[in-house]
Design a protein around this motif. Structure first.
Motif, PDB file in Angstrom:
ATOM      1  N   ALA A  27       5.093  14.685  -1.395  1.00 12.84           N
ATOM      2  CA  ALA A  27       5.765  13.685  -0.557  1.00 12.84           C
ATOM      3  C   ALA A  27       4.936  12.415  -0.460  1.00 12.84           C
ATOM      4  CB  ALA A  27       6.023  14.267   0.836  1.00 12.84           C
ATOM      5  N   LEU A  28       3.625  12.574  -0.313  1.00 14.61           N
ATOM      6  CA  LEU A  28       2.757  11.402  -0.221  1.00 14.61           C
ATOM      7  C   LEU A  28       2.665  10.663  -1.556  1.00 14.61           C
ATOM      8  CD1 LEU A  28      -0.066  12.772   2.078  1.00 14.61           C
ATOM      9  CD2 LEU A  28       1.387  10.789   2.557  1.00 14.61           C
ATOM     10  N   ASN A  29       2.649  11.398  -2.658  1.00 13.52           N
ATOM     11  CA  ASN A  29       2.635  10.749  -3.966  1.00 13.52           C
ATOM     12  C   ASN A  29       3.910   9.934  -4.178  1.00 13.52           C
ATOM     13  OD1 ASN A  29       0.252  11.041  -5.579  1.00 13.52           O
ATOM     14  ND2 ASN A  29       0.637  13.233  -5.704  1.00 13.52           N
ATOM     15  N   ALA A  30       5.046  10.477  -3.719  1.00 13.76           N
ATOM     16  CA  ALA A  30       6.303   9.736  -3.822  1.00 13.76           C
ATOM     17  C   ALA A  30       6.255   8.470  -2.968  1.00 13.76           C
ATOM     18  CB  ALA A  30       7.469  10.624  -3.398  1.00 13.76           C
ATOM     19  N   ALA A  31       5.684   8.573  -1.774  1.00 14.73           N
ATOM     20  CA  ALA A  31       5.546   7.401  -0.906  1.00 14.73           C
ATOM     21  C   ALA A  31       4.604   6.379  -1.529  1.00 14.73           C
ATOM     22  CB  ALA A  31       5.048   7.825   0.470  1.00 14.73           C
ATOM     23  N   ALA A  32       3.508   6.856  -2.095  1.00 13.35           N
ATOM     24  CA  ALA A  32       2.542   5.950  -2.729  1.00 13.35           C
ATOM     25  C   ALA A  32       3.171   5.219  -3.902  1.00 13.35           C
ATOM     26  CB  ALA A  32       1.315   6.744  -3.187  1.00 13.35           C
ATOM     27  N   ALA A  33       4.016   5.915  -4.669  1.00 14.28           N
ATOM     28  CA  ALA A  33       4.679   5.278  -5.807  1.00 14.28           C
ATOM     29  C   ALA A  33       5.552   4.120  -5.348  1.00 14.28           C
ATOM     30  CB  ALA A  33       5.511   6.309  -6.565  1.00 14.28           C
TER      31      ALA A  33
ATOM     32  N   CYS B  63       0.364  15.306   6.991  1.00 13.34           N
ATOM     33  CA  CYS B  63       0.046  14.349   5.929  1.00 13.34           C
ATOM     34  C   CYS B  63      -1.320  13.699   6.110  1.00 13.34           C
ATOM     35  CB  CYS B  63       1.125  13.273   5.883  1.00 13.34           C
ATOM     36  SG  CYS B  63       2.742  13.874   5.327  1.00 13.34           S
ATOM     37  N   GLY B  64      -2.070  14.133   7.104  1.00 15.01           N
ATOM     38  CA  GLY B  64      -3.386  13.553   7.335  1.00 15.01           C
ATOM     39  C   GLY B  64      -3.359  12.190   7.982  1.00 15.01           C
ATOM     40  N   LEU B  65      -2.211  11.778   8.497  1.00 12.44           N
ATOM     41  CA  LEU B  65      -2.063  10.469   9.138  1.00 12.44           C
ATOM     42  C   LEU B  65      -2.204  10.653  10.647  1.00 12.44           C
ATOM     43  CD1 LEU B  65       0.957   9.127   7.031  1.00 12.44           C
ATOM     44  CD2 LEU B  65      -1.500   8.895   6.580  1.00 12.44           C
ATOM     45  N   LEU B  66      -3.437  10.644  11.087  1.00 14.99           N
ATOM     46  CA  LEU B  66      -3.753  10.939  12.481  1.00 14.99           C
ATOM     47  C   LEU B  66      -4.057   9.653  13.232  1.00 14.99           C
ATOM     48  CD1 LEU B  66      -6.112  13.997  11.852  1.00 14.99           C
ATOM     49  CD2 LEU B  66      -3.700  14.042  12.525  1.00 14.99           C
ATOM     50  N   PRO B  67      -3.366   9.391  14.336  1.00 18.31           N
ATOM     51  CA  PRO B  67      -3.628   8.161  15.093  1.00 18.31           C
ATOM     52  C   PRO B  67      -5.014   8.183  15.726  1.00 18.31           C
ATOM     53  CG  PRO B  67      -2.138   9.598  16.311  1.00 18.31           C
ATOM     54  CD  PRO B  67      -2.308  10.216  14.949  1.00 18.31           C
ATOM     55  N   ASP B  68      -5.539   6.989  15.980  1.00 23.16           N
ATOM     56  CA  ASP B  68      -6.883   6.857  16.548  1.00 23.16           C
ATOM     57  C   ASP B  68      -6.885   6.910  18.072  1.00 23.16           C
ATOM     58  OD1 ASP B  68      -8.285   6.542  14.040  1.00 23.16           O
ATOM     59  OD2 ASP B  68      -7.323   4.580  13.890  1.00 23.16           O
TER      60      ASP B  68
ATOM     61  N   VAL C  59       7.041   6.356   3.955  1.00 25.20           N
ATOM     62  CA  VAL C  59       6.489   5.146   3.339  1.00 25.20           C
ATOM     63  C   VAL C  59       6.030   4.171   4.421  1.00 25.20           C
ATOM     64  CG1 VAL C  59       7.031   3.102   1.953  1.00 25.20           C
ATOM     65  CG2 VAL C  59       7.804   5.355   1.206  1.00 25.20           C
ATOM     66  N   ALA C  60       6.850   3.980   5.442  1.00 32.20           N
ATOM     67  CA  ALA C  60       6.493   3.069   6.534  1.00 32.20           C
ATOM     68  C   ALA C  60       5.228   3.538   7.244  1.00 32.20           C
ATOM     69  CB  ALA C  60       7.653   2.965   7.526  1.00 32.20           C
ATOM     70  N   ALA C  61       5.114   4.839   7.456  1.00 33.57           N
ATOM     71  CA  ALA C  61       3.920   5.371   8.105  1.00 33.57           C
ATOM     72  C   ALA C  61       2.696   5.177   7.221  1.00 33.57           C
ATOM     73  CB  ALA C  61       4.111   6.850   8.429  1.00 33.57           C
ATOM     74  N   LEU C  62       2.837   5.494   5.936  1.00 30.68           N
ATOM     75  CA  LEU C  62       1.696   5.410   5.022  1.00 30.68           C
ATOM     76  C   LEU C  62       1.217   3.970   4.868  1.00 30.68           C
ATOM     77  CD1 LEU C  62      -0.253   6.718   3.011  1.00 30.68           C
ATOM     78  CD2 LEU C  62       1.508   6.447   1.246  1.00 30.68           C
ATOM     79  N   VAL C  63       2.136   3.025   4.692  1.00 32.44           N
ATOM     80  CA  VAL C  63       1.699   1.649   4.477  1.00 32.44           C
ATOM     81  C   VAL C  63       1.025   1.079   5.715  1.00 32.44           C
ATOM     82  CG1 VAL C  63       3.902   0.556   5.111  1.00 32.44           C
ATOM     83  CG2 VAL C  63       2.381  -0.581   3.500  1.00 32.44           C
ATOM     84  N   SER C  64       1.510   1.425   6.902  1.00 32.39           N
ATOM     85  CA  SER C  64       0.845   0.922   8.113  1.00 32.39           C
ATOM     86  C   SER C  64      -0.527   1.552   8.279  1.00 32.39           C
ATOM     87  CB  SER C  64       1.722   1.167   9.348  1.00 32.39           C
ATOM     88  OG  SER C  64       1.917   2.545   9.584  1.00 32.39           O
ATOM     89  N   TRP C  65      -0.657   2.838   7.941  1.00 29.44           N
ATOM     90  CA  TRP C  65      -1.958   3.526   8.009  1.00 29.44           C
ATOM     91  C   TRP C  65      -2.927   2.920   6.997  1.00 29.44           C
ATOM     92  CZ3 TRP C  65      -4.957   6.366   4.601  1.00 29.44           C
ATOM     93  CH2 TRP C  65      -5.974   7.160   5.158  1.00 29.44           C
ATOM     94  N   LEU C  66      -2.441   2.704   5.770  1.00 27.91           N
ATOM     95  CA  LEU C  66      -3.300   2.138   4.728  1.00 27.91           C
ATOM     96  C   LEU C  66      -3.780   0.737   5.097  1.00 27.91           C
ATOM     97  CD1 LEU C  66      -1.393   3.193   1.483  1.00 27.91           C
ATOM     98  CD2 LEU C  66      -3.674   3.951   2.176  1.00 27.91           C
ATOM     99  N   ASP C  67      -2.885  -0.061   5.666  1.00 26.76           N
ATOM    100  CA  ASP C  67      -3.275  -1.418   6.004  1.00 26.76           C
ATOM    101  C   ASP C  67      -4.353  -1.429   7.085  1.00 26.76           C
ATOM    102  OD1 ASP C  67      -2.493  -4.168   5.177  1.00 26.76           O
ATOM    103  OD2 ASP C  67      -2.184  -4.417   7.327  1.00 26.76           O
TER     104      ASP C  67
ATOM    105  N   TRP D 179      -6.071   6.198  -2.135  1.00 29.28           N
ATOM    106  CA  TRP D 179      -5.069   5.178  -1.862  1.00 29.28           C
ATOM    107  C   TRP D 179      -5.626   4.082  -0.962  1.00 29.28           C
ATOM    108  CZ3 TRP D 179      -1.611   9.914  -0.927  1.00 29.28           C
ATOM    109  CH2 TRP D 179      -1.005  10.293  -2.125  1.00 29.28           C
ATOM    110  N   ALA D 180      -6.406   4.471   0.041  1.00 31.24           N
ATOM    111  CA  ALA D 180      -6.999   3.473   0.939  1.00 31.24           C
ATOM    112  C   ALA D 180      -7.927   2.539   0.162  1.00 31.24           C
ATOM    113  CB  ALA D 180      -7.762   4.168   2.061  1.00 31.24           C
ATOM    114  N   GLN D 181      -8.683   3.092  -0.789  1.00 28.18           N
ATOM    115  CA  GLN D 181      -9.576   2.268  -1.605  1.00 28.18           C
ATOM    116  C   GLN D 181      -8.772   1.301  -2.477  1.00 28.18           C
ATOM    117  OE1 GLN D 181     -11.929   4.424  -4.502  1.00 28.18           O
ATOM    118  NE2 GLN D 181     -13.579   2.925  -4.379  1.00 28.18           N
ATOM    119  N   ARG D 182      -7.700   1.795  -3.078  1.00 30.92           N
ATOM    120  CA  ARG D 182      -6.871   0.940  -3.915  1.00 30.92           C
ATOM    121  C   ARG D 182      -6.184  -0.149  -3.082  1.00 30.92           C
ATOM    122  NH1 ARG D 182      -4.313   1.228  -8.987  1.00 30.92           N
ATOM    123  NH2 ARG D 182      -6.040   2.625  -9.501  1.00 30.92           N
ATOM    124  N   TRP D 183      -5.683   0.228  -1.920  1.00 33.94           N
ATOM    125  CA  TRP D 183      -5.008  -0.741  -1.046  1.00 33.94           C
ATOM    126  C   TRP D 183      -5.982  -1.841  -0.625  1.00 33.94           C
ATOM    127  CZ3 TRP D 183       0.066  -1.027  -0.401  1.00 33.94           C
ATOM    128  CH2 TRP D 183       0.581  -1.814   0.634  1.00 33.94           C
ATOM    129  N   THR D 184      -7.197  -1.449  -0.286  1.00 29.69           N
ATOM    130  CA  THR D 184      -8.217  -2.425   0.097  1.00 29.69           C
ATOM    131  C   THR D 184      -8.490  -3.386  -1.052  1.00 29.69           C
ATOM    132  OG1 THR D 184      -9.238  -0.796   1.574  1.00 29.69           O
ATOM    133  CG2 THR D 184     -10.569  -2.695   0.951  1.00 29.69           C
TER     134      THR D 184
END
Length: 311
Positions: free
Chosen positions: A265-271, A67-72, A24-32, A289-294
């Motif tokens: 796992a990602l759906n659980a984190a998104a929830a 999870c597709g969370l690749l750093p830049d 969850v921490a990884a996903l929210v920081s990536w989404l932001d 998710w990125a579109q919704r977060w934006t």
């Protein structure tokens, strides 16, 4: 003055693989970062080497990639950045803002008891400033930051993007905190401040349990002449007993052996972030998710969107 381009980060400690809470921490920081058109970096916070598990850093990076969370940019490792921390400590020492301390935990507890202030804060003793005037013949064990001169108050105010206005009197609620530990390892507070500045971090997105560190970090930023990032502290993922989900209380490592497992796992984190379930490919799910977060950031400035249920 315009804001610098957004640069965020996920900074796990390699004490074990990612679990549901750390995802969850990884996903929210990536989404932001994606919501603000910015960069997302990964920093492995392995400065506390006795707690690090061999191979855990590689496992975490593999889990993020799954999870597709690749750093830049390439990940950085705190264990390789000791020269930067030493330079910062030297700067603080020369400015009269850091001093050696010869106190053990028992010494601190005894001093507090004698003064009638034997209280603990989050399991840590509030340092009474015993060695500010000198070591009095004791060998130096650690280095501490001088939060405020005698008679002054180190009160810090800041605004969290979710929690709103925050205030903490560091000198009274924390005391002079450690910069370099008695075992020679660099303390978290100094390392994270130096690294955030070196990486150009503009936004720190992390769990609410770390909000208490913010005032100390702002004091260090000011003392070192470094910029202060914006802060966003998100609700924690809790277990069935209402405790923070963590490795310390037995959180299970994520098993990401195939695409359905990754998406689950990602759906659980998104929830946990009050985002809807997504289907399709991993790329499509992350884009949804990125579109919704934006859109949420465009519509709201409160923390209403941050809801979570026990994991």
């Amino acid at each position: 003055m315009s804001q610098p381009p957004y640069i965020g980060r996920f900074a796990p400690s390699p004490t074990g693989p990612l679990h549901a809470g750390s995802l969850v921490a990884a996903l929210v920081s990536w989404l932001d970062a994606r919501a603000h058109g910015g960069q997302w970096l990964v920093r492995i916070e392995d400065v506390d080497t006795p707690r690090c598990v061999p191979g855990a850093a590689d496992t975490i990076l593999q889990q993020l990639a799954s999870c597709g969370l690749l750093p830049d940019a390439a990940p950085v490792y705190q264990s390789q950045r000791g020269a930067l921390y030493k330079q910062a400590l030297n700067q603080l020492t020369h400015a009269g803002l850091a001093y050696p301390c010869g106190c053990s935990r028992q010494d601190i507890a005894t001093a507090l008891a004698v003064s009638g202030h034997a209280r603990e804060r989050h399991g840590e003793l509030i340092y009474p400033g015993t060695c500010r005037a000198g070591l009095s013949g004791k060998p130096a064990r650690a280095w501490r930051f001088l939060t405020a001169e005698v008679g002054q108050r180190a009160e810090v105010t800041w605004t969290d993007r979710r929690l709103g206005p925050q205030t903490q009197n560091v000198s009274e609620q924390v005391g002079d905190f450690v910069l370099r530990r008695a075992d020679g390892l660099w303390a978290y507070q100094l390392a994270v401040v130096v690294d955030d500045a070196a990486q150009g971090i503009t936004d720190v997105v992390r769990g609410e349990d770390l909000a208490d560190n913010t005032a100390r970090q702002i004091l260090l930023q000011r003392a070192l002449g470094l910029p202060t990032p914006r802060y966003l502290h998100t609700p924690l993922v809790l277990d069935a007993d209402g405790e923070k989900l963590s490795k310390q209380n037995g959180a299970q490592a994520l098993l990401l052996s195939n695409s359905p497992a990754v998406l689950a796992a990602l759906n659980a984190a998104a929830a946990c972030l009050n985002l809807p379930s997504a289907s399709g490919t991993l790329t499509e799910a992350l884009a949804q998710w990125a579109q919704r977060w934006t859109a949420q950031w465009a519509l709201k400035s409160s923390g209403e969107r941050f809801h979570h249920s026990p994991a």
